[in-house]
Motif scaffolding. Structure first.
Motif, PDB file in Angstrom:
ATOM      1  N   SER A 221       0.854  -1.186   0.000  1.00  0.00           N
ATOM      2  CA  SER A 221       0.000   0.000   0.000  1.00  0.00           C
ATOM      3  C   SER A 221       0.894   1.241   0.000  1.00  0.00           C
ATOM      4  O   SER A 221       2.011   1.215   0.531  1.00  0.00           O
ATOM      5  N   ALA A 222       0.369   2.303  -0.609  1.00  0.00           N
ATOM      6  CA  ALA A 222       1.091   3.574  -0.579  1.00  0.00           C
ATOM      7  C   ALA A 222       0.395   4.536   0.370  1.00  0.00           C
ATOM      8  O   ALA A 222       0.655   5.740   0.361  1.00  0.00           O
ATOM      9  N   ASP A 223      -0.495   4.003   1.173  1.00  0.00           N
ATOM     10  CA  ASP A 223      -1.196   4.807   2.181  1.00  0.00           C
ATOM     11  C   ASP A 223      -0.614   4.394   3.545  1.00  0.00           C
ATOM     12  O   ASP A 223      -0.668   3.214   3.919  1.00  0.00           O
ATOM     13  N   ALA A 224      -0.056   5.359   4.254  1.00  0.00           N
ATOM     14  CA  ALA A 224       0.657   5.032   5.500  1.00  0.00           C
ATOM     15  C   ALA A 224      -0.246   4.312   6.497  1.00  0.00           C
ATOM     16  O   ALA A 224       0.195   3.375   7.181  1.00  0.00           O
ATOM     17  N   ASP A 225      -1.529   4.707   6.583  1.00  0.00           N
ATOM     18  CA  ASP A 225      -2.418   4.063   7.563  1.00  0.00           C
ATOM     19  C   ASP A 225      -2.702   2.617   7.180  1.00  0.00           C
ATOM     20  O   ASP A 225      -2.681   1.717   8.033  1.00  0.00           O
ATOM     21  N   ARG A 228       0.354   0.560   7.801  1.00  0.00           N
ATOM     22  CA  ARG A 228       0.555   0.286   9.235  1.00  0.00           C
ATOM     23  C   ARG A 228      -0.344  -0.857   9.688  1.00  0.00           C
ATOM     24  O   ARG A 228       0.021  -1.661  10.518  1.00  0.00           O
ATOM     25  N   ARG A 229      -1.545  -0.912   9.123  1.00  0.00           N
ATOM     26  CA  ARG A 229      -2.481  -1.972   9.505  1.00  0.00           C
ATOM     27  C   ARG A 229      -2.019  -3.329   8.949  1.00  0.00           C
ATOM     28  O   ARG A 229      -2.043  -4.336   9.647  1.00  0.00           O
ATOM     29  N   LEU A 230      -1.567  -3.311   7.707  1.00  0.00           N
ATOM     30  CA  LEU A 230      -1.146  -4.576   7.081  1.00  0.00           C
ATOM     31  C   LEU A 230       0.203  -5.058   7.602  1.00  0.00           C
ATOM     32  O   LEU A 230       0.441  -6.247   7.760  1.00  0.00           O
ATOM     33  N   LEU A 231       1.099  -4.106   7.855  1.00  0.00           N
ATOM     34  CA  LEU A 231       2.471  -4.436   8.253  1.00  0.00           C
ATOM     35  C   LEU A 231       2.761  -3.713   9.566  1.00  0.00           C
ATOM     36  O   LEU A 231       3.392  -2.653   9.577  1.00  0.00           O
ATOM     37  N   PRO A 232       2.290  -4.256  10.681  1.00  0.00           N
ATOM     38  CA  PRO A 232       2.352  -3.497  11.937  1.00  0.00           C
ATOM     39  C   PRO A 232       3.765  -3.103  12.363  1.00  0.00           C
ATOM     40  O   PRO A 232       3.937  -2.092  13.037  1.00  0.00           O
ATOM     41  N   VAL A 233       4.771  -3.868  11.975  1.00  0.00           N
ATOM     42  CA  VAL A 233       6.144  -3.519  12.378  1.00  0.00           C
ATOM     43  C   VAL A 233       6.772  -2.586  11.338  1.00  0.00           C
ATOM     44  O   VAL A 233       7.140  -1.457  11.643  1.00  0.00           O
ATOM     45  N   ALA A 234       6.837  -3.076  10.088  1.00  0.00           N
ATOM     46  CA  ALA A 234       7.490  -2.278   9.039  1.00  0.00           C
ATOM     47  C   ALA A 234       6.701  -1.009   8.731  1.00  0.00           C
ATOM     48  O   ALA A 234       7.278   0.013   8.351  1.00  0.00           O
ATOM     49  N   GLY A 235       5.376  -1.056   8.922  1.00  0.00           N
ATOM     50  CA  GLY A 235       4.540   0.102   8.622  1.00  0.00           C
ATOM     51  C   GLY A 235       4.789   1.276   9.547  1.00  0.00           C
ATOM     52  O   GLY A 235       4.376   2.409   9.263  1.00  0.00           O
ATOM     53  N   LYS A 236       5.499   1.035  10.654  1.00  0.00           N
ATOM     54  CA  LYS A 236       5.815   2.148  11.577  1.00  0.00           C
ATOM     55  C   LYS A 236       6.929   3.025  11.008  1.00  0.00           C
ATOM     56  O   LYS A 236       7.126   4.148  11.440  1.00  0.00           O
ATOM     57  N   LEU A 237       7.683   2.461  10.073  1.00  0.00           N
ATOM     58  CA  LEU A 237       8.771   3.248   9.476  1.00  0.00           C
ATOM     59  C   LEU A 237       8.183   4.270   8.518  1.00  0.00           C
ATOM     60  O   LEU A 237       7.122   4.050   7.934  1.00  0.00           O
ATOM     61  N   ASP A 238       8.898   5.347   8.353  1.00  0.00           N
ATOM     62  CA  ASP A 238       8.384   6.455   7.551  1.00  0.00           C
ATOM     63  C   ASP A 238       8.281   6.065   6.064  1.00  0.00           C
ATOM     64  O   ASP A 238       9.278   5.664   5.449  1.00  0.00           O
ATOM     65  N   LEU A 239       7.078   6.191   5.521  1.00  0.00           N
ATOM     66  CA  LEU A 239       6.827   5.740   4.151  1.00  0.00           C
ATOM     67  C   LEU A 239       7.610   6.563   3.123  1.00  0.00           C
ATOM     68  O   LEU A 239       8.126   6.023   2.143  1.00  0.00           O
ATOM     69  N   GLU A 240       7.693   7.874   3.376  1.00  0.00           N
ATOM     70  CA  GLU A 240       8.458   8.721   2.445  1.00  0.00           C
ATOM     71  C   GLU A 240       9.936   8.317   2.441  1.00  0.00           C
ATOM     72  O   GLU A 240      10.593   8.322   1.399  1.00  0.00           O
ATOM     73  N   TRP A 261       3.041  -6.218  -4.338  1.00  0.00           N
ATOM     74  CA  TRP A 261       1.733  -5.687  -3.966  1.00  0.00           C
ATOM     75  C   TRP A 261       0.781  -6.870  -3.886  1.00  0.00           C
ATOM     76  O   TRP A 261       0.382  -7.429  -4.907  1.00  0.00           O
ATOM     77  N   THR A 262       0.483  -7.307  -2.687  1.00  0.00           N
ATOM     78  CA  THR A 262      -0.465  -8.411  -2.508  1.00  0.00           C
ATOM     79  C   THR A 262      -1.859  -7.804  -2.522  1.00  0.00           C
ATOM     80  O   THR A 262      -2.220  -7.025  -1.626  1.00  0.00           O
ATOM     81  N   LEU A 263      -2.602  -8.148  -3.549  1.00  0.00           N
ATOM     82  CA  LEU A 263      -3.891  -7.485  -3.782  1.00  0.00           C
ATOM     83  C   LEU A 263      -4.987  -8.116  -2.919  1.00  0.00           C
ATOM     84  O   LEU A 263      -5.193  -9.336  -2.959  1.00  0.00           O
ATOM     85  N   MET A 264      -5.656  -7.285  -2.121  1.00  0.00           N
ATOM     86  CA  MET A 264      -6.684  -7.786  -1.202  1.00  0.00           C
ATOM     87  C   MET A 264      -7.979  -7.013  -1.413  1.00  0.00           C
ATOM     88  O   MET A 264      -7.965  -5.770  -1.454  1.00  0.00           O
ATOM     89  N   ALA A 265      -9.061  -7.755  -1.500  1.00  0.00           N
ATOM     90  CA  ALA A 265     -10.353  -7.132  -1.782  1.00  0.00           C
ATOM     91  C   ALA A 265     -10.700  -6.080  -0.735  1.00  0.00           C
ATOM     92  O   ALA A 265     -10.660  -6.347   0.478  1.00  0.00           O
ATOM     93  N   GLY A 266     -11.017  -4.876  -1.218  1.00  0.00           N
ATOM     94  CA  GLY A 266     -11.493  -3.819  -0.327  1.00  0.00           C
ATOM     95  C   GLY A 266     -10.422  -3.224   0.567  1.00  0.00           C
ATOM     96  O   GLY A 266     -10.714  -2.409   1.448  1.00  0.00           O
ATOM     97  N   VAL A 267      -9.174  -3.628   0.386  1.00  0.00           N
ATOM     98  CA  VAL A 267      -8.105  -3.131   1.260  1.00  0.00           C
ATOM     99  C   VAL A 267      -7.138  -2.238   0.484  1.00  0.00           C
ATOM    100  O   VAL A 267      -6.873  -1.098   0.874  1.00  0.00           O
TER     101      VAL A 267
END
Ligand code: SF4
Length: 345
Positions: A221-225, A228-240, A261-267
């Motif tokens: 995902s390119a959306d930080a939120d 963070r939900r999908l990757l609780p550890v790595a998602g804490k790192l700054d996306l930029e 990019w693992t494609l997930m319905a509605g996510v």
């Protein structure tokens, strides 16, 4: 001193390790030992032209352990999952992947027992981390698959099994060096792929060190939120900052960086995600690797029915993509399904 693991050392390191134990072994002999034990799966006593003194020294100071093959489960699509037991009882997994050319295979290797990254869509993440694998254990997992692949050759390897490879950086890079050594695994460096969820300091180190293996970054995902939900550890790192690390790697190698990019319905399957991705990675050459989610839980993530519009959005944004087939789902061998379970009761 602990015995040296032959499958975890390059010839020069075997010479150094034995020297530290008071044994002088010529480099030419170390190369021969490496070529026979690692490259061909022979036992140490089967290595030709080793003097009696050196044979005794090898028996005393080295070992070449195999992993126990607990189960091999082959799926209808030709993918097979190997459940392997380490000497301490820890279970690891490898997946043998048939390539387009008949008789050629890739092997997907684990780097850890379980994983600390807790990715929400991944069965390994739900296990938590037991321990990291040592380099020789990863090489021994490859050897177990290789030794049973008498009708073909393993020509590539991916570190995408259990574990986050960059959370076990040194051992993974050591294993990759042995697998790509011409007398060891004999796999071309560019045919070895290391995946990461985007551990930025290790990515920068990897880029700085100039390795030739291919790096694939799991973005999802390119959306930080959402990330963070999908990757609780790595998602804490700054996306930029992650985007900058990807750009630096692309600039250093002169190659587009594959992003998974693992494609997930509605996510993460709304074309608006593509706009965000395009903004985040503007000017950085990447190849988006689209993968179907494999979640065996009844209430888990589902495959997206919006693959076509998502692909169209990528094409419209000028982002090259590749569809990656993640096989073996019938045997829990596909991406995100490895949880050291037996396929048979
Ligand atoms: S997707 Fe990879 S990094 Fe994430 S939990 Fe699973 S094994 Fe670990």
């Amino acid at each position: 001193m602990e015995p040296l693991e032959l499958q975890g050392l390059r010839p020069e390191e075997l010479v150094e390790g034995l020297e530290a134990r008071g044994v002088r072994l010529p480099l030419a002999q170390a190369r021969r030992i490496f070529a026979h034990t690692v490259g061909r799966g022979a036992a140490v006593d089967e290595v030709p032209r080793v003097s009696k003194t050196h044979r005794e020294a090898l028996a005393c100071h080295t070992r070449c352990r195999r992993l126990e093959v607990v189960e091999v489960a082959e799926d209808d699509d030709g993918f097979s999952k190997w459940l392997l037991r380490c000497p301490d009882g820890a279970l690891t997994e490898a997946v043998r992947i048939p390539l387009d050319k008949p008789g050629r295979y890739s092997v997907c290797l684990s780097s850890q027992v379980g994983c600390a990254m807790r990715c929400d869509f991944c069965a390994t993440g739900r296990l938590g981390l037991t321990r990291s694998l040592e380099a020789w254990e990863m090489v021994a997992a490859w050897a177990a698959v290789r030794d049973a692949t008498d009708d073909g050759r393993i020509t590539s390897a991916v570190f995408m099994g259990q574990g986050e490879p960059f959370h076990n950086y040194d051992a993974v890079l050591r294993a990759a060096a042995i697998l790509s050594h011409p007398n060891g695994g004999g796999i071309a460096q560019k045919a070895i792929t290391i995946s990461t969820v985007g551990l930025i300091p290790q990515m920068r180190r990897y880029t700085r060190e100039g390795h030739r293996y291919r790096l694939i970054v799991s973005l999802h995902s390119a959306d930080a939120d959402v990330r963070r939900r999908l990757l609780p550890v790595a998602g804490k790192l700054d996306l930029e900052d992650l985007a900058r690390a990807i750009a630096e790697h692309a600039a250093a190698t002169g190659q587009p960086v594959p992003v998974a990019w693992t494609l997930m319905a509605g996510v993460n399957d709304d074309p608006v995600e593509v706009e965000r991705l395009s903004t985040l990675l503007a000017g950085t050459p990447v190849i988006v690797n689209l993968i179907d989610v494999n979640d065996a839980r009844p209430d888990g993530y589902r495959r997206s029915p919006r693959l076509e519009p998502f692909r169209d959005a990528l094409a419209a944004a000028g982002l090259p993509m590749r569809r990656r087939y993640s096989g073996g789902s019938g045997r829990d061998a596909a991406c995100g399904m490895l949880a050291a379970r037996r396929a048979s009761p």
